[in-house]
Design an enzyme around this catalytic site. Structure first.
Site, short mmCIF file in Angstrom:
data_model
loop_
_atom_site.label_atom_id
_atom_site.label_comp_id
_atom_site.label_asym_id
_atom_site.label_seq_id
_atom_site.Cartn_x
_atom_site.Cartn_y
_atom_site.Cartn_z
CE LYS A 157 -3.31 -7.40 -3.83
NZ LYS A 157 -2.30 -8.24 -4.50
CD GLU A 232 1.97 -2.26 11.32
OE1 GLU A 232 3.05 -1.65 11.20
OE2 GLU A 232 1.46 -2.50 12.42
CB CYS A 266 8.98 -2.25 6.96
SG CYS A 266 8.49 -3.51 8.13
CD GLU A 366 10.66 1.55 2.83
OE1 GLU A 366 9.80 1.90 2.01
OE2 GLU A 366 10.43 0.73 3.74
P1 NAP Z 1 3.33 -2.11 -2.18
O1 NAP Z 1 3.74 -1.84 -3.57
O2 NAP Z 1 2.62 -1.04 -1.45
O3 NAP Z 1 2.43 -3.44 -2.28
C1 NAP Z 1 1.88 -4.02 -1.14
C2 NAP Z 1 0.54 -4.64 -1.49
O4 NAP Z 1 -0.31 -3.60 -1.94
C3 NAP Z 1 0.59 -5.68 -2.59
O5 NAP Z 1 -0.32 -6.70 -2.28
C4 NAP Z 1 0.13 -4.90 -3.81
O6 NAP Z 1 -0.50 -5.69 -4.78
C5 NAP Z 1 -0.87 -3.96 -3.20
N1 NAP Z 1 -1.10 -2.74 -3.99
C6 NAP Z 1 -0.30 -2.14 -4.90
N2 NAP Z 1 -0.88 -1.03 -5.39
C7 NAP Z 1 -2.09 -0.92 -4.77
C8 NAP Z 1 -3.15 0.02 -4.83
N3 NAP Z 1 -3.10 1.11 -5.63
N4 NAP Z 1 -4.23 -0.18 -4.05
C9 NAP Z 1 -4.30 -1.23 -3.24
N5 NAP Z 1 -3.32 -2.17 -3.12
C10 NAP Z 1 -2.23 -2.00 -3.88
O7 NAP Z 1 4.54 -2.52 -1.26
P2 NAP Z 1 5.60 -3.70 -1.48
O8 NAP Z 1 6.62 -3.19 -2.42
O9 NAP Z 1 4.93 -4.98 -1.77
O10 NAP Z 1 6.18 -3.85 -0.02
C11 NAP Z 1 7.23 -3.10 0.45
C12 NAP Z 1 6.71 -1.95 1.32
O11 NAP Z 1 6.00 -2.50 2.42
C13 NAP Z 1 7.84 -1.16 1.91
O12 NAP Z 1 7.56 0.21 1.87
C14 NAP Z 1 7.90 -1.67 3.35
O13 NAP Z 1 8.49 -0.76 4.25
C15 NAP Z 1 6.46 -1.92 3.63
N6 NAP Z 1 6.30 -2.87 4.75
C16 NAP Z 1 5.84 -2.39 5.94
C17 NAP Z 1 5.73 -3.25 7.02
C18 NAP Z 1 5.22 -2.74 8.35
O14 NAP Z 1 4.83 -3.56 9.17
N7 NAP Z 1 5.16 -1.46 8.59
C19 NAP Z 1 6.06 -4.60 6.89
C20 NAP Z 1 6.53 -5.06 5.66
C21 NAP Z 1 6.63 -4.18 4.59
P3 NAP Z 1 0.27 -6.21 -6.08
O15 NAP Z 1 1.37 -7.07 -5.56
O16 NAP Z 1 -0.75 -6.95 -6.83
O17 NAP Z 1 0.80 -4.99 -6.78
#
Ligand code: NAP
Length: 463
Positions: A157, A232, A266, A366
């Site tokens: 997804k 991650e 990240c 962050e």
């Molecule tokens: P996010 O809000 O956690 O969303 C990531 C994904 O999770 C999206 O596909 C989102 O879907 C989905 N999601 C949201 N709420 C959910 C729930 N309750 N249950 C299951 N899935 C859910 O994060 P983001 O804002 O897109 O990304 C930024 C974050 O990712 C930052 O914290 C960054 O540090 C982290 N990141 C980590 C890495 C690593 O390798 N460690 C790499 C890149 C990014 P929807 O879009 O449909 O809401």
């Protein structure tokens, strides 16, 4: 509730496309198909799986221009970074196409002549992935490629803000000959699909890249059926510049690691910790290089910094800057914004803050934007303490030409990825992942295929 997702260009606020949201039944059907196809894919021999993955990488590279443009339009990152990400995404497919052929077991000596002991590896089963918007291609391939290589079926997804690149990547996998039920996508709300994934009896593994709060929820929900998890999650990378560092190199690399993807990665350096004797020289050079960055629509030539992904992310960045200024930080560069709420686009100019301290939010939360706070240290221990004072443990950077300082920092920093005189350590052939609340497991390298494998032990007796 709308049954479509509106994908917008964050640089202009314009609608790019409406795509469908999968219904609950459609998601469940997709999971069922992935589950049913698993035994067939697991039995497809490793050399064939490898060949199909190689075909996929070829297709991705053949379509690089289209993918990069699509990525810039939905994510906002400059076109040159999108080209870089497509290549980076393909490099994971290359790597795991090779690893598919190297999933070795072993035979171990038994403690009696009448027994033989064999250890083998088997794929875990259907893998369900959830990916973020900031790297729409690479965060998917570094899960899909090892999963398929191991013999698992895969369903993803993608983030609702940037689903188009991921969807096109999956279509290319099918065009490359990977069976439709071996790799699938579904689109819709993260929460709703996340719950369907974690509740499903068909899914054996959840792999997630995104925020720590969502990661924690997925770990909890996966406990009901004891699924494997790879997480991650978020980061808050420290970057230490030691007294003996090559200041010019440190300043240049800090610009690279801080401002890539408009600071929305990240592993972006989020806390710049500089020895007090060189802080003025470092700050001057850092500002000088950061000033040269051109802000704008990522499709335009020469642009280095694109927009912030959405309004709420923009507001969080502004709040961090406001809080830091209120508590005594000096603005060396930036603190400027180009926004149009009506059109719905938000740009933040590269911002450098000096005299930052630990009372400020920016040192704890962050930062997902082009803002770099500088703080100072006297003794190395102090720098390590500052760096480790975080629930996150993803990436850290340090600059020093003294090998003793380097080894000391490497051994004492509680981070999974460390760059020594290197602002860009990520690579498909190296294990990427975090400690503490930054995650569980590693992606990339030898380590990245292990989470998709079960270890099976066979004891043969009565010989
Ligand atoms: P996010 O809000 O956690 O969303 C990531 C994904 O999770 C999206 O596909 C989102 O879907 C989905 N999601 C949201 N709420 C959910 C729930 N309750 N249950 C299951 N899935 C859910 O994060 P983001 O804002 O897109 O990304 C930024 C974050 O990712 C930052 O914290 C960054 O540090 C982290 N990141 C980590 C890495 C690593 O390798 N460690 C790499 C890149 C990014 P929807 O879009 O449909 O809401």
């Amino acid at each position: 509730m709308a049954n479509t997702i509106t994908v917008k260009n964050p640089a202009t606020g314009e609608v790019i496309k409406e795509i469908k949201k999968f219904s609950q039944e459609e998601v469940e059907t997709a999971l069922r198909k992935g589950f049913d196809y698993f035994p067939k894919w697991a039995k497809t021999n490793a050399h064939k799986r490898s060949e199909l993955l190689n075909n996929w990488a070829v297709k991705v590279r053949e379509n690089k221009a289209e993918l990069a443009k699509m990525m810039t339009m939905e994510n906002g990152k400059p076109l040159k970074e999108s080209y870089g990400e497509v290549e980076y995404a393909a490099s994971y497919i290359d790597w795991y196409a090779e690893e598919a052929k190297r999933i070795y077991g072993r035979m171990i000596p038994a403690n009696t002549e009448t027994k033989r002991i064999i250890i083998s590896k088997q794929p875990v089963g259907l893998v369900a992935a959830i990916t973020p918007w900031n790297f729409p291609a690479a965060m998917m391939t570094r899960k899909a490629a090892p999963a398929l290589a191991a013999g698992c079926t895969f369903i993803v997804k993608p983030a609702s803000e940037t689903p188009l690149t991921g969807i096109r990547m999956i279509e290319l996998a099918h065009e490359a000959g990977i069976p439709k039920d071996a790799i699938q996508y579904v689109t819709g709300s993260g929460k709703e699909i996340g719950d369907l994934f974690t509740d499903s009896k068909y899914v054996r593994k959840i792999t997630f890249t995104g925020s720590t709060s969502v990661g924690k929820q997925l770990i909890k929900n996966s406990a009901n059926t004891v699924k494997h998890v790879t997480m991650e999650l978020g980061g808050h990378a420290p970057l230490i510049v030691a007294k003996d560092a090559d200041v010019e190199l440190a300043a240049k690399e800090t610009v690279t690691t801080k401002f890539r993807n408009a600071g929305q990665t990240c592993v972006c350096a989020n806390r710049v910790i500089v020895h007090e004797d060189i802080v003025d020289e470092f700050a001057e050079k850092f500002v000088q290089f950061a000033k040269q960055l051109k802000i704008g629509n990522g499709l335009d030539k020469g642009v280095d910094i694109g927009p912030i992904i959405n309004k709420s992310s923009y507001e969080k960045i502004v709040d961090q800057i406001t809080d830091a200024k209120k508590k005594g930080a000096d603005v060396l560069l930036g603190d400027q914004f180009d926004t149009d709420e009506e059109k719905d686009y938000y740009f933040v100019h590269p911002t450098i803050l000096n005299n930052v301290n630990e009372d400020m939010d920016i040192m704890h939360e962050e930062t997902f934007g082009p803002v770099a706070p500088i703080t100072v240290f006297k003794e190395l221990d102090e720098a390590v303490k500052l760096a480790n004072n975080s629930p996150y443990g993803l990436a850290a950077y340090f600059f020093t030409n003294d090998y003793r300082t380097g080894i000391y920092l490497h051994e004492h920093l509680e981070y999974g990825i460390i760059g020594w005189n290197d602002g860009g350590p990520s690579a498909a052939h190296a294990p990427f992942g975090g400690m503490k609340e930054s995650g569980l497991g590693r992606e990339g390298g030898l380590e990245g295929i292990e989470p998709y494998l079960e270890t099976k032990y066979l004891s043969i007796g009565n010989l």
